[in-house]
Design a protein around this motif. Structure first.
Motif, PDB file in Angstrom:
ATOM      1  N   PRO A 390       0.831  -1.129  -0.070  1.00 51.27           N
ATOM      2  CA  PRO A 390       0.095  -0.105  -0.171  1.00 51.27           C
ATOM      3  C   PRO A 390       0.834   1.429   0.074  1.00 51.27           C
ATOM      4  O   PRO A 390       2.245   1.256   0.184  1.00 51.27           O
ATOM      5  N   GLY A 391       0.192   2.327  -0.247  1.00 53.85           N
ATOM      6  CA  GLY A 391       1.122   3.669  -0.174  1.00 53.85           C
ATOM      7  C   GLY A 391       0.328   4.760  -0.724  1.00 53.85           C
ATOM      8  O   GLY A 391      -1.031   4.638  -1.006  1.00 53.85           O
ATOM      9  N   LYS A 392       0.770   6.000  -1.012  1.00 52.28           N
ATOM     10  CA  LYS A 392       0.125   7.168  -1.410  1.00 52.28           C
ATOM     11  C   LYS A 392       0.769   7.468  -3.014  1.00 52.28           C
ATOM     12  O   LYS A 392       1.713   7.502  -3.135  1.00 52.28           O
ATOM     13  N   TRP A 393      -0.212   7.593  -3.961  1.00 55.26           N
ATOM     14  CA  TRP A 393      -0.029   7.834  -5.043  1.00 55.26           C
ATOM     15  C   TRP A 393      -0.413   9.489  -5.502  1.00 55.26           C
ATOM     16  O   TRP A 393      -1.546   9.875  -4.817  1.00 55.26           O
ATOM     17  N   THR A 394       0.310  10.061  -6.458  1.00 55.68           N
ATOM     18  CA  THR A 394      -0.156  11.380  -6.723  1.00 55.68           C
ATOM     19  C   THR A 394      -0.074  11.403  -8.374  1.00 55.68           C
ATOM     20  O   THR A 394       0.795  10.893  -9.061  1.00 55.68           O
TER      21      THR A 394
END
Length: 477
Positions: A390-394
Motif C-alpha cells: 500500500p502507499g500514496k499515489w499522486t
C-alpha cells in the motif's frame, strides 16, 4: 505431351522443395541478431543453433555502398547437452563495422557453401530516430501470437522489446523450438509468423514462465533464457541463494550441463542495462523469488539510472506490474517498492507484461508504506506469492498525451496481451473496477505497443492484432 509436362512440373516442384528442405537442415534455429554482451551502435551478435559441430562455419557481411563480402569474426560454439534434448551447439559471432542505423547484408556459410542469407539493421546512434515495438507474454504459439508477430513485422521496427514470458510454459529449449523460433524467426511473413529476428534484435526481460522452473532434474532443458540470449552482462553479481538468484535443484551432471550451456550469462544476465538511440534501457528480473527489499539490488538499480545522465529518455522493463487494475495477479505488487528509486532516477516509462491485457496509468508518483506485506503460500507454506504494497499515489490528471504532453511522473504501461489467453475481459467496460491510477484498460483483444522516438518526442500507439489503433499518446521534453 500434357501428361509428361505435368510429371516434369511435379518433379521440378519436388526438386525445389528438396533444395529448400536441404538448405534448412543446417539449422535447428536459423540465424538471429542480438544486441550482444557489450552493445555498441556499430556491432551486433549473430547466433544460430545447429547439431553439426564438425562443419567449418563462416559469416560474411556486405554494407551499403560496397560490392564485396567481408568475413566477420570466427564463430564460436557453446555446447548444449542437457538431458532429454539432443546435443546441439549455439554458434555466435560478432558482426562489427556496421554503419549505425543502416541496413547490411549477411550470409552464413557451412563448409564454404552459402546456407543462409538475410538483411539486418544496425543499431541506432543517439541522434537517430527509431521505432521499437513491445509486447509481453508472447511465446504461446497461439493464432493471436502469430498474428501479432506479423503485425510487428509490418510495423518495421528497429528493436523489439519483450517484458517477460518469452516462451510458455516453462522456458524450455523444446518450447522455444515449437512456440518461439518458428513464429518470430520464420522464413516468410504470413499467418504463421514473420522473419523478425534475423533482421532486428529482440531484447527480453525474465518472466516467471522463463525463470520459475529451477528443478533441472524434472526439466533439464529449463532456463533456456541464459543459453539463447546474448544481452549485457553488467547486472548485479550475485550467487545462488542470494536475494537475487534462487537455488537450482539438480544433480551434479544436470547442473554442469546447464552451466556449460548458459556460459557466462548465468546468473548475471537476469538484470542488465544498455543504451539504444537516445534511450537508456534498464531490464530487471521482477519475479517473486527476488527480494526487492535487498539494499544491494536497490543500489544497483539506483546507480544504473544515475549513470545515464546523457540519455534523453529512460525506460525500465520488467515483467510483473506494480500498478495494475486486473483482478488476476493483483496481489503481486512487489515492484511498487522501486517507485521512489525510479522517480529519483527520472524514469519516463515503465513497460510490463504478466497481466494479459493492455493498461496505461496516469503519470504518477508513488510513496510506498514501509515494505508492505509478504504473501507466502503453497503446499509447503514457503512459496512466495507476491507482496502487497500500500502507499500514496499522486496522479497527473492534466496530461492527455495530445495537447498536454509533459507528464508529471512515470507512465506505467502493461503490454501483456502478446498472444497468451487474455485476462479480465469483463473489466474493460467495468470502469468502477479500475484502480484510480488507471487511465486506459483494454482487455478484450490481443495487442502490441509501437513507439516512435524522435529526439525529445516519444509517441506510443497500441495496435490490435487486427491492425486497429486502440490508444495513442505522446510525451515531449
Amino acid at each position: 505431351m500434357l501428361k509428361n509436362t505435368c510429371f516434369l512440373l511435379l518433379g521440378l516442384a519436388l526438386y525445389t522443395q528438396g533444395i529448400k528442405a536441404q538448405d534448412n537442415k543446417p539449422f535447428i534455429a536459423p540465424p538471429y541478431l542480438q544486441i550482444g554482451y557489450q552493445p555498441a551502435p556499430g556491432s551486433m551478435e549473430l547466433l544460430w543453433h545447429s547439431a553439426d559441430s564438425s562443419a567449418a562455419w563462416d559469416v560474411e557481411l556486405k554494407t551499403a555502398g560496397t560490392t564485396s563480402w567481408k568475413k566477420a569474426a570466427r564463430p564460436e560454439a557453446t555446447r548444449v547437452a542437457v538431458a532429454n534434448i539432443g546435443t546441439h551447439f549455439v554458434y555466435r559471432t560478432l558482426v562489427a563495422g556496421l554503419p549505425a542505423g543502416n541496413d547490411f547484408d549477411y550470409r552464413v556459410l557451412k563448409n564454404k557453401k552459402v546456407v543462409f542469407t538475410a538483411t539486418g539493421k544496425a543499431p541506432k546512434e543517439k541522434d537517430q530516430s527509431f521505432r521499437f515495438v513491445a509486447f509481453g507474454d508472447i511465446g504461446a504459439g497461439t493464432p493471436s501470437a502469430k498474428a501479432l508477430a506479423l503485425r510487428a513485422y509490418e510495423a518495421k521496427p528497429d528493436l523489439v522489446v519483450v517484458p517477460g514470458d518469452i516462451v510458455y510454459e516453462r522456458g524450455l529449449i523444446s518450447e522455444y523450438r515449437t512456440n518461439f523460433w518458428p513464429v518470430y524467426n520464420a522464413d516468410a511473413a504470413n499467418t504463421e509468423g514473420a522473419p523478425l529476428m534475423r533482421s532486428i534484435p529482440f531484447v527480453a526481460a525474465m518472466g516467471n514462465h522463463d525463470g520459475d522452473t529451477r528443478d533441472l532434474n524434472s526439466y533439464p532443458d529449463a532456463l533456456a533464457y541464459y543459453a539463447f540470449w546474448d544481452q549485457p552482462l553488467n547486472g548485479l553479481q550475485a550467487a545462488e541463494g542470494s536475494a537475487v538468484v534462487p537455488f537450482i535443484k539438480a544433480t551434479p551432471e544436470n547442473k554442469k550441463a546447464f552451466e556449460t550451456a548458459a556460459g557466462k550469462a548465468y546468473p548475471v544476465m537476469s538484470n542488465f542495462s544498455f543504451n539504444y538511440g537516445n534511450i537508456h534501457w534498464t531490464f530487471i528480473d521482477s519475479d517473486t523469488y527476488v527480494d526487492w527489499t535487498d539494499s544491494a539490488l536497490l543500489k544497483w538499480v539506483a546507480n544504473d539510472l544515475q549513470s545515464a545522465k546523457d540519455a534523453t529518455w529512460k525506460i525500465v522493463v520488467f515483467h510483473h506490474p506494480g500498478f495494475s487494475s486486473s483482478r488476476d495477479h493483483f496481489e503481486q505488487q512487489q515492484m511498487r517498492l522501486l517507485s521512489p528509486i525510479l522517480e529519483a532516477g527520472q524514469v519516463d516509462v515503465v513497460l510490463n507484461g504478466h497481466v494479459h491485457n493492455y493498461q496505461r496509468s496516469f503519470p504518477m508518483h508513488f510513496a510506498p508504506e514501509k515494505k508492505g506485506t509478504l504473501l507466502v503460500g503453497g503446499k509447503d507454506n514457503k512459496t512466495i506469492r507476491g507482496r502487497v504494497v500500500p502507499g500514496k499515489w499522486t496522479l497527473d490528471h492534466n496530461f492527455d498525451g495530445h495537447t498536454q504532453t509533459k507528464p508529471q511522473g512515470i507512465i506505467y504501461l502493461v503490454t501483456g496481451a502478446g498472444g497468451q489467453e487474455l485476462y479480465n475481459e469483463d473489466q474493460q467496460e467495468d470502469t468502477d473496477s479500475w484502480q484510480k491510477f488507471t487511465y486506459k484498460f483494454i482487455s478484450s483483444i490481443h495487442s502490441f505497443t509501437v513507439a516512435d522516438v524522435n529526439g525529445g518526442k516519444l509517441t506510443f500507439r497500441q495496435i490490435s492484432e487486427e491492425g486497429k489503433e486502440l490508444d495513442t499518446f505522446t510525451i515531449t521534453k
